[in-house]
Design a protein around this motif. Sequence first.
Motif, PDB file in Angstrom:
ATOM      1  N   ASP A   1       0.851  -1.197   0.000  1.00 39.85           N
ATOM      2  CA  ASP A   1       0.000   0.000   0.000  1.00 39.85           C
ATOM      3  C   ASP A   1       0.886   1.246   0.000  1.00 39.85           C
ATOM      4  O   ASP A   1       0.713   2.171  -0.776  1.00 39.85           O
ATOM      5  CB  ASP A   1      -0.999  -0.036   1.170  1.00 39.85           C
TER       6      ASP A   1
ATOM      7  N   LYS B   1       0.899   1.572  -4.041  1.00 43.05           N
ATOM      8  CA  LYS B   1      -0.187   0.923  -4.784  1.00 43.05           C
ATOM      9  C   LYS B   1      -0.861   1.893  -5.764  1.00 43.05           C
ATOM     10  O   LYS B   1      -1.150   1.502  -6.906  1.00 43.05           O
ATOM     11  CB  LYS B   1      -1.185   0.324  -3.775  1.00 43.05           C
ATOM     12  N   PRO B   2      -1.114   3.149  -5.369  1.00 39.83           N
ATOM     13  CA  PRO B   2      -1.707   4.078  -6.342  1.00 39.83           C
ATOM     14  C   PRO B   2      -0.858   4.234  -7.607  1.00 39.83           C
ATOM     15  O   PRO B   2      -1.399   4.381  -8.707  1.00 39.83           O
ATOM     16  CB  PRO B   2      -1.806   5.398  -5.576  1.00 39.83           C
TER      17      PRO B   2
ATOM     18  N   ASP C   1      -1.597   1.241  -9.747  1.00 38.75           N
ATOM     19  CA  ASP C   1      -2.894   1.431 -10.415  1.00 38.75           C
ATOM     20  C   ASP C   1      -2.733   2.377 -11.599  1.00 38.75           C
ATOM     21  O   ASP C   1      -3.233   2.101 -12.697  1.00 38.75           O
ATOM     22  CB  ASP C   1      -3.918   2.030  -9.432  1.00 38.75           C
TER      23      ASP C   1
ATOM     24  N   ALA D   1      -3.120   1.676 -15.753  1.00 39.02           N
ATOM     25  CA  ALA D   1      -4.155   2.400 -16.505  1.00 39.02           C
ATOM     26  C   ALA D   1      -3.579   3.148 -17.704  1.00 39.02           C
ATOM     27  O   ALA D   1      -4.318   3.606 -18.573  1.00 39.02           O
ATOM     28  CB  ALA D   1      -4.859   3.379 -15.569  1.00 39.02           C
TER      29      ALA D   1
ATOM     30  N   VAL E   1      -6.248   2.536  -0.113  1.00 35.22           N
ATOM     31  CA  VAL E   1      -5.938   2.198  -1.503  1.00 35.22           C
ATOM     32  C   VAL E   1      -7.220   1.784  -2.229  1.00 35.22           C
ATOM     33  O   VAL E   1      -8.132   1.247  -1.616  1.00 35.22           O
ATOM     34  CB  VAL E   1      -4.903   1.044  -1.598  1.00 35.22           C
ATOM     35  N   ASP E   2      -7.256   2.041  -3.522  1.00 32.97           N
ATOM     36  CA  ASP E   2      -8.350   1.536  -4.347  1.00 32.97           C
ATOM     37  C   ASP E   2      -8.143   0.046  -4.548  1.00 32.97           C
ATOM     38  O   ASP E   2      -7.006  -0.437  -4.503  1.00 32.97           O
ATOM     39  CB  ASP E   2      -8.359   2.229  -5.717  1.00 32.97           C
ATOM     40  N   TRP E   3      -9.226  -0.656  -4.775  1.00 30.99           N
ATOM     41  CA  TRP E   3      -9.119  -2.115  -4.881  1.00 30.99           C
ATOM     42  C   TRP E   3      -9.812  -2.593  -6.151  1.00 30.99           C
ATOM     43  O   TRP E   3     -10.969  -2.285  -6.384  1.00 30.99           O
ATOM     44  CB  TRP E   3      -9.749  -2.765  -3.645  1.00 30.99           C
ATOM     45  N   ASN E   4      -9.088  -3.308  -6.957  1.00 35.52           N
ATOM     46  CA  ASN E   4      -9.672  -3.893  -8.164  1.00 35.52           C
ATOM     47  C   ASN E   4      -9.780  -5.395  -7.944  1.00 35.52           C
ATOM     48  O   ASN E   4      -8.795  -6.114  -8.026  1.00 35.52           O
ATOM     49  CB  ASN E   4      -8.763  -3.579  -9.366  1.00 35.52           C
TER      50      ASN E   4
ATOM     51  N   ASP F   1      -6.421  -7.491  -7.707  1.00 42.31           N
ATOM     52  CA  ASP F   1      -5.693  -7.244  -6.458  1.00 42.31           C
ATOM     53  C   ASP F   1      -5.912  -8.323  -5.401  1.00 42.31           C
ATOM     54  O   ASP F   1      -7.035  -8.803  -5.212  1.00 42.31           O
ATOM     55  CB  ASP F   1      -6.108  -5.888  -5.880  1.00 42.31           C
TER      56      ASP F   1
END
Length: 696
Positions: A219, A231-232, A235, A239, A272-275, A279
């Motif tokens: 993270d 982590k960002p 991501d 992308a 953190v965003d989670w996919n 993830d």
Amino acid sequence: MTSKTSTSTSTTPADTQTDTHDTRDTHTTPAGTNIDNLLHETRRFAPSDEFRATAVATEELYERASGDRPAFWGEQSKTLLHWHTPFTRTLDWSNPPFAKWFDDGTLNVAYNCLDRHVKAGNGDRIALNWEGEPGDSRSFTYSELTAEVKKAANVLISLGIGQGDRVAIYLPMIPEALISMLAVARIGAVHSVVFGGFSAESLRARIDDASAKLVITADGGWRKGKVSPLKPAVDAALALPGTNTATGTGDTTPGTHTVTNVLVVKRGNNPVDWNPDLDLWWHDELANANPEHEAQPFPAENPLFILYTSGTTGKPKGILHTSGGYLTQAAFTHKNVFDLHPETDVYWSTADVGWITGHTYVVYGPLANGATQVIYEGTPDVPHPGRWWEIIEKYKVSILYAAPTAIRTFMKLGRQIPDAFDLTSLRLLGSVGEPINPEAWVWYRDVIGGGTTPIVDTWWQTETGAIMISALPGVTTLKPGSAQVPLPGLDIQVLDDQGNPVPKNSGGLLVVAEPWPSMLRGIWGDPDRFVETYYSQFPGRYFAGDGARLDRDGDIWLLGRVDDVMNVSGHRLSTAEIESSLVSHPRVAEAAVVGASDETTGQAVVAFVIVRASQEGDLVQEIDVLSAELRVHVATQIGAIARPRQVFIVAELPKTRSGKIMRRLLRDLAEGREIGDTTTLADTQVMNIISGSIAR
Ligand code: WT7
């Protein structure tokens, strides 16, 4: 020089030649010290009788290596490593420069670093003392580390990773970084560690170049007193549009990539965003993993890792290392150069695993030798400027391996800071990454080493895999400022432009004249670039890209890079890569970058840019704003280490009649020297114009 119309590099071998002359004629090291003064350095430090009495490496090692070099390495390999199938061949050089070492042998790199120490009864020895930046700590014995790596290996297998697959690792300096690398090695896969300070763009380019299937990240990690998110950036990287490389997917659609999972270590506790498609939490996966894993043998030439480094073009090179030869020289050098006594020493290399030093001298060398080591997550001055010395006192570190830039920073802060700690456990100091100037060397020995420790100044590169030139601490009489002598088993020479060895008391180009076990096996996906970069200058011999001088005793003094590669705080940066980042900014028409000598960092990035003509009208008042914006632009695109110290907005750049930028003149300006010979400029007035715009 890079311009909008020609974003590819203008560096050809012929250009490099010109710069070669530039560097050597001035005889200036990157730290700005005149080499002629350096060579008058007369201080000498012979090993003490006490040190000699228990020294691992003795004079005899040179004798043993003086005959058949491949046979010497074969002997070393059998002594230092466990081979599942012993090799019967040492070096295969039938297809130069593509070397094979020990190629009919099989081994498991992780088994060599873990299980065999446990089997030998050393399972309870501490492998790792980890210190987090906020002051938390964790320790792992060899048994515990082995257990973690077995679980992690099973997780990788369950995610579909197998022999030869590439795994990108983008982690802070936490135990999971080492555990991940070893787990990848254990199953015969290939890691590509990307330094956590690199940007999303840089990470993406590396993921694409190697077609990585998995990314292991966290993270965030602690740096400079706060959590720095990772982590960002992963991501964001995934992308981005693909970089469409030869070995990548070839698909530039944003969000299309080769990654099938992202494994996330919880460290920073930042949101953190989670996919859910990609993830997975590391702790969940490890908790459910089978604890049993038997290490399988792999061929000696099985790829172990790719590590990207800057070259003379804008595109980083994926340096490829394999298993048996690499581990042999990693273990050999770690043991002999650092005089390792694994039962009693506490070893600390301050390098991040994102660099080659972290691969060879945090992970593979120390662990293959069963050493006890310290690793530290954070920055040297958090929460106070004595943090390193506090860690040495706490863990009773006996061997310290650090970079000259750090030593010079501590020197500036003053000796009262280290003097407040008990550093008497130290018995050997190492230096790496750039030349260490004699003043810093002597300070390091006196203030950190209590006036008694030997210092080994170790020269090597990402490509060489392991140390190549260094004193042996129980043998060599030390000379501050010189890396001194090739290690036993290596043939290293200083050549003139024609490829003839230079006599003592003169300078030339550094080459490795014979293959060595830990040499790079190529550039990932680009065999032609491998041959062209390293083996075209002097066919059959490896050209390191460094200038060097032999003193009257034949000792080697490194003079810095002779190509368009800078060395900032011991990290390699490409002028071309930073130039293309600058010209990608909408306001920039042309850019030229030079490495200017810097008291602390060795070299610093200084950029000269011409802004686009249509917008020049409104420039004068916002020069400072624009140059600050460009510094940030480079840091965002490449990473904070590439951020220029200065960006000068100029009206012209100095070019020869054939259009080649004369970096030598820009370096003169950046270092505040009188401008050198300008007679080959197309327009001899241009330097006055540039000096004028800088002064403004
Ligand atoms: C370049 C390699 C080796 C790990 C860290 C850097 C310079 C390295 C020394 C030294 C003078 C040195 C060279 C070399 N360099 N060690 N002891 N004295 N210069 O690895 O990023 O691959 O950079 O660092 O210029 O070519 P790297």
